[in-house]
Motif scaffolding. Structure first.
Motif, mmCIF file in Angstrom:
data_model
loop_
_atom_site.group_PDB
_atom_site.id
_atom_site.type_symbol
_atom_site.label_atom_id
_atom_site.label_comp_id
_atom_site.label_asym_id
_atom_site.label_seq_id
_atom_site.Cartn_x
_atom_site.Cartn_y
_atom_site.Cartn_z
ATOM 1 N N SER A 56 0.826 -1.209 0.000
ATOM 2 C CA SER A 56 0.000 0.000 0.000
ATOM 3 C C SER A 56 0.861 1.259 0.000
ATOM 4 O O SER A 56 0.562 2.232 -0.710
ATOM 5 C CB SER A 56 -0.928 -0.015 1.215
ATOM 6 O OG SER A 56 -1.718 1.165 1.261
ATOM 7 N N ALA A 57 1.954 1.261 0.778
ATOM 8 C CA ALA A 57 2.827 2.431 0.835
ATOM 9 C C ALA A 57 3.535 2.662 -0.497
ATOM 10 O O ALA A 57 3.656 3.813 -0.952
ATOM 11 C CB ALA A 57 3.854 2.260 1.954
ATOM 12 N N HIS A 58 3.986 1.599 -1.130
ATOM 13 C CA HIS A 58 4.650 1.743 -2.430
ATOM 14 C C HIS A 58 3.671 2.258 -3.486
ATOM 15 O O HIS A 58 4.042 3.094 -4.327
ATOM 16 C CB HIS A 58 5.253 0.406 -2.853
ATOM 17 C CG HIS A 58 6.576 0.110 -2.231
ATOM 18 N ND1 HIS A 58 7.766 0.175 -2.921
ATOM 19 C CD2 HIS A 58 6.908 -0.236 -0.958
ATOM 20 C CE1 HIS A 58 8.772 -0.132 -2.124
ATOM 21 N NE2 HIS A 58 8.278 -0.394 -0.923
ATOM 22 N N ASN A 59 2.433 1.756 -3.452
ATOM 23 C CA ASN A 59 1.432 2.239 -4.400
ATOM 24 C C ASN A 59 1.106 3.707 -4.150
ATOM 25 O O ASN A 59 0.935 4.484 -5.105
ATOM 26 C CB ASN A 59 0.170 1.387 -4.302
ATOM 27 C CG ASN A 59 0.396 -0.035 -4.778
ATOM 28 O OD1 ASN A 59 1.280 -0.299 -5.599
ATOM 29 N ND2 ASN A 59 -0.389 -0.966 -4.267
ATOM 30 N N SER A 84 0.841 9.846 5.481
ATOM 31 C CA SER A 84 0.250 9.047 6.559
ATOM 32 C C SER A 84 0.920 7.678 6.649
ATOM 33 O O SER A 84 1.126 7.150 7.743
ATOM 34 C CB SER A 84 -1.255 8.889 6.327
ATOM 35 O OG SER A 84 -1.511 8.106 5.173
ATOM 36 N N HIS A 85 1.287 7.113 5.499
ATOM 37 C CA HIS A 85 2.043 5.856 5.507
ATOM 38 C C HIS A 85 3.417 6.058 6.138
ATOM 39 O O HIS A 85 3.923 5.177 6.844
ATOM 40 C CB HIS A 85 2.196 5.322 4.086
ATOM 41 C CG HIS A 85 0.969 4.662 3.553
ATOM 42 N ND1 HIS A 85 0.578 3.388 3.911
ATOM 43 C CD2 HIS A 85 0.029 5.105 2.680
ATOM 44 C CE1 HIS A 85 -0.523 3.056 3.288
ATOM 45 N NE2 HIS A 85 -0.890 4.086 2.529
ATOM 46 N N MET A 86 4.041 7.202 5.897
ATOM 47 C CA MET A 86 5.339 7.485 6.487
ATOM 48 C C MET A 86 5.254 7.554 8.004
ATOM 49 O O MET A 86 6.113 7.018 8.716
ATOM 50 C CB MET A 86 5.901 8.793 5.930
ATOM 51 C CG MET A 86 7.250 9.196 6.522
ATOM 52 S SD MET A 86 7.896 10.729 5.835
ATOM 53 C CE MET A 86 8.299 10.201 4.168
ATOM 54 N N SER A 87 4.216 8.194 8.500
ATOM 55 C CA SER A 87 4.026 8.263 9.952
ATOM 56 C C SER A 87 3.829 6.867 10.543
ATOM 57 O O SER A 87 4.372 6.543 11.599
ATOM 58 C CB SER A 87 2.835 9.162 10.276
ATOM 59 O OG SER A 87 2.594 9.200 11.661
ATOM 60 N N SER A 93 8.669 0.998 13.034
ATOM 61 C CA SER A 93 10.095 0.796 13.297
ATOM 62 C C SER A 93 10.394 0.816 14.790
ATOM 63 O O SER A 93 11.287 0.106 15.261
ATOM 64 C CB SER A 93 10.909 1.861 12.572
ATOM 65 O OG SER A 93 10.615 3.156 13.078
ATOM 66 N N ILE A 94 9.654 1.617 15.540
ATOM 67 C CA ILE A 94 9.849 1.647 16.995
ATOM 68 C C ILE A 94 9.384 0.338 17.629
ATOM 69 O O ILE A 94 10.047 -0.231 18.504
ATOM 70 C CB ILE A 94 9.114 2.855 17.599
ATOM 71 C CG1 ILE A 94 9.735 4.161 17.078
ATOM 72 C CG2 ILE A 94 9.178 2.819 19.123
ATOM 73 C CD1 ILE A 94 8.995 5.409 17.522
ATOM 74 N N VAL A 95 8.244 -0.179 17.161
ATOM 75 C CA VAL A 95 7.710 -1.428 17.715
ATOM 76 C C VAL A 95 8.629 -2.603 17.424
ATOM 77 O O VAL A 95 8.854 -3.474 18.276
ATOM 78 C CB VAL A 95 6.297 -1.686 17.150
ATOM 79 C CG1 VAL A 95 5.786 -3.054 17.576
ATOM 80 C CG2 VAL A 95 5.336 -0.596 17.613
ATOM 81 N N ASN A 172 11.232 16.185 3.727
ATOM 82 C CA ASN A 172 11.958 15.842 4.950
ATOM 83 C C ASN A 172 12.348 14.377 4.878
ATOM 84 O O ASN A 172 11.567 13.492 5.202
ATOM 85 C CB ASN A 172 11.092 16.108 6.184
ATOM 86 C CG ASN A 172 11.846 15.862 7.476
ATOM 87 O OD1 ASN A 172 13.070 15.835 7.494
ATOM 88 N ND2 ASN A 172 11.114 15.694 8.561
ATOM 89 N N VAL A 173 13.550 14.101 4.410
ATOM 90 C CA VAL A 173 13.988 12.737 4.182
ATOM 91 C C VAL A 173 14.304 12.044 5.501
ATOM 92 O O VAL A 173 14.739 12.677 6.465
ATOM 93 C CB VAL A 173 15.226 12.743 3.259
ATOM 94 C CG1 VAL A 173 16.416 13.364 3.961
ATOM 95 C CG2 VAL A 173 15.555 11.339 2.787
ATOM 96 N N GLN A 174 14.050 10.728 5.543
ATOM 97 C CA GLN A 174 14.404 9.932 6.712
ATOM 98 C C GLN A 174 15.917 9.731 6.777
ATOM 99 O O GLN A 174 16.603 9.731 5.753
ATOM 100 C CB GLN A 174 13.702 8.580 6.650
ATOM 101 C CG GLN A 174 12.187 8.678 6.723
ATOM 102 C CD GLN A 174 11.703 9.133 8.068
ATOM 103 O OE1 GLN A 174 12.044 8.556 9.091
ATOM 104 N NE2 GLN A 174 10.905 10.177 8.086
ATOM 105 N N ILE A 175 16.427 9.554 7.963
ATOM 106 C CA ILE A 175 17.874 9.422 8.171
ATOM 107 C C ILE A 175 18.241 7.937 8.174
ATOM 108 O O ILE A 175 17.765 7.187 9.031
ATOM 109 C CB ILE A 175 18.295 10.084 9.493
ATOM 110 C CG1 ILE A 175 17.911 11.568 9.480
ATOM 111 C CG2 ILE A 175 19.778 9.921 9.730
ATOM 112 C CD1 ILE A 175 18.178 12.265 10.788
#
Length: 349
Positions: A56-59, A84-87, A93-95, A172-175
């Protein structure tokens, strides 16, 4: 009458021959198939979940990138859907940070602790395989199995998280070196899982009780992960220093910007006083005594003889950092497993 006395020859065939390693592999699987099955179910369920939301995120990313004109309301809706997919990805990733700890606690800790707690080690040690080979086979076979499964899972997570490293849509790119995603990608996730398993195995041999070994494994793993992410990782390679500029968007900034003048460090109070006197319209010299975080403030300070410095690790060092972290975690795991085997031999003695 005299009897001829001949020294008896040691009958080498009288001693039990050690069982081959493949037999121990089968025994290890039979004993620990429930634990391995539980780890497989956990990683498998997470993999299916990542595949569904990743598709879904890639689409959503592809739809937002190919939407034209970008200023239209329809494109804005598509971009918002991707964000919203990024959030969601950041929360996931935290879980997932707890997965190696759970595998180490529920797969690694009971390997030797349950044998010691129930007393079944006495029967196992009477078999022809040998005591230290019994421990080594268990730990190596199970460790390789959980590390391989974790490595496969990290490939899926890297695929899932790939769209979030772009700056095209969000600005705002992810690190890549960020603490929430670095140890879930590349070789680090498998290395951390193996280290958690080794910690659990050694804790189980030291404590010889399953439940206390579980708790100790979780505590030790948490301390090691915090130490690595908060201190060790940033020192793998010498950080870069940037003078009077902004680091790349993918850089891991290690320290807040600081200033010098004439080669000497300048405190925040001095900077606030200079702003209050020279540029009060920028908000300097507020109640807190600090300086506002604004590019106009930085520009004014640089123009008036102050030098701004930034310490950071570039995102291009992702794979060198991966191999460094994977290397010392592998060495630590081997050391812990060797210590557990040594304790088994010492217990036997």
């Amino acid at each position: 009458m005299t009897a001829l006395r001949v020294p008896a020859r040691a009958d080498e065939d009288a001693r039990p021959r050690p069982l081959p390693w493949r037999r121990m592999a089968w025994v290890t699987w039979r004993q620990h198939r429930l634990a391995l099955g539980g780890a497989a179910v956990l990683l498998g369920a997470l993999a299916v979940w990542l595949w569904l939301i990743g598709s879904s995120a890639h689409n959503a990313y592809a739809a937002a990138v190919h939407c034209h004109p970008t200023s239209s309301a329809a494109c804005g809706i598509l971009v918002g859907n991707f964000l919203s997919h990024m959030s969601t990805g950041q929360n996931i990733s935290i879980v997932l940070q707890v997965v190696p700890a759970l595998i180490g606690a529920f797969v690694g800790a009971p390997v030797l602790a349950r044998e010691m707690e129930t007393g079944t080690f006495r029967y196992a040690w009477t078999l022809g395989f040998g005591r230290w080979r019994w421990a080594l086979a268990k730990l190596v076979l199970l460790g390789v199995a959980v590390a391989a499964a974790a490595g496969a899972f990290s490939l899926l997570f890297s695929w899932y998280y790939q769209p979030f490293f772009t700056q095209t849509l969000s600005g705002n790119v992810q690190i890549p070196l960020g603490n929430t995603v670095f140890d879930l990608r590349g070789v680090a996730f498998a290395a951390w899982t193996l280290a958690a398993f080794a910690i659990g195995a050694l804790a189980g041999m030291l404590i010889r009780r399953v439940v206390p070994a579980l708790a100790v494994t979780l505590a030790v793993y948490a301390g090691l992960a915090v130490a690595a992410g908060g201190y060790l990782r940033q020192h793998y390679l010498t950080p870069l220093l940037l003078k009077n500029g902004s680091p790349p968007a993918s850089a891991w900034i290690l320290s807040q910007q600081w200033y010098t003048k004439g080669g000497q460090p300048v405190s925040g109070a001095v900077l606030a006083q200079a702003l209050q006197q020279g540029a009060p319209q920028l908000g300097g010299g507020g109640k807190g005594g600090g300086i506002p975080q604004s590019p106009f403030v930085n520009q004014w300070l640089v123009q008036h003889g102050y030098t701004m410095w930034t310490s950071y690790q570039p995102g291009s060092r992702f794979w060198p950092f991966q191999w460094i972290e994977g290397g010392w975690l592998l060495a630590l795991s081997a050391l812990l497993i060797a210590a557990a085997v040594w304790l088994v031999r010492r217990r036997a003695a």
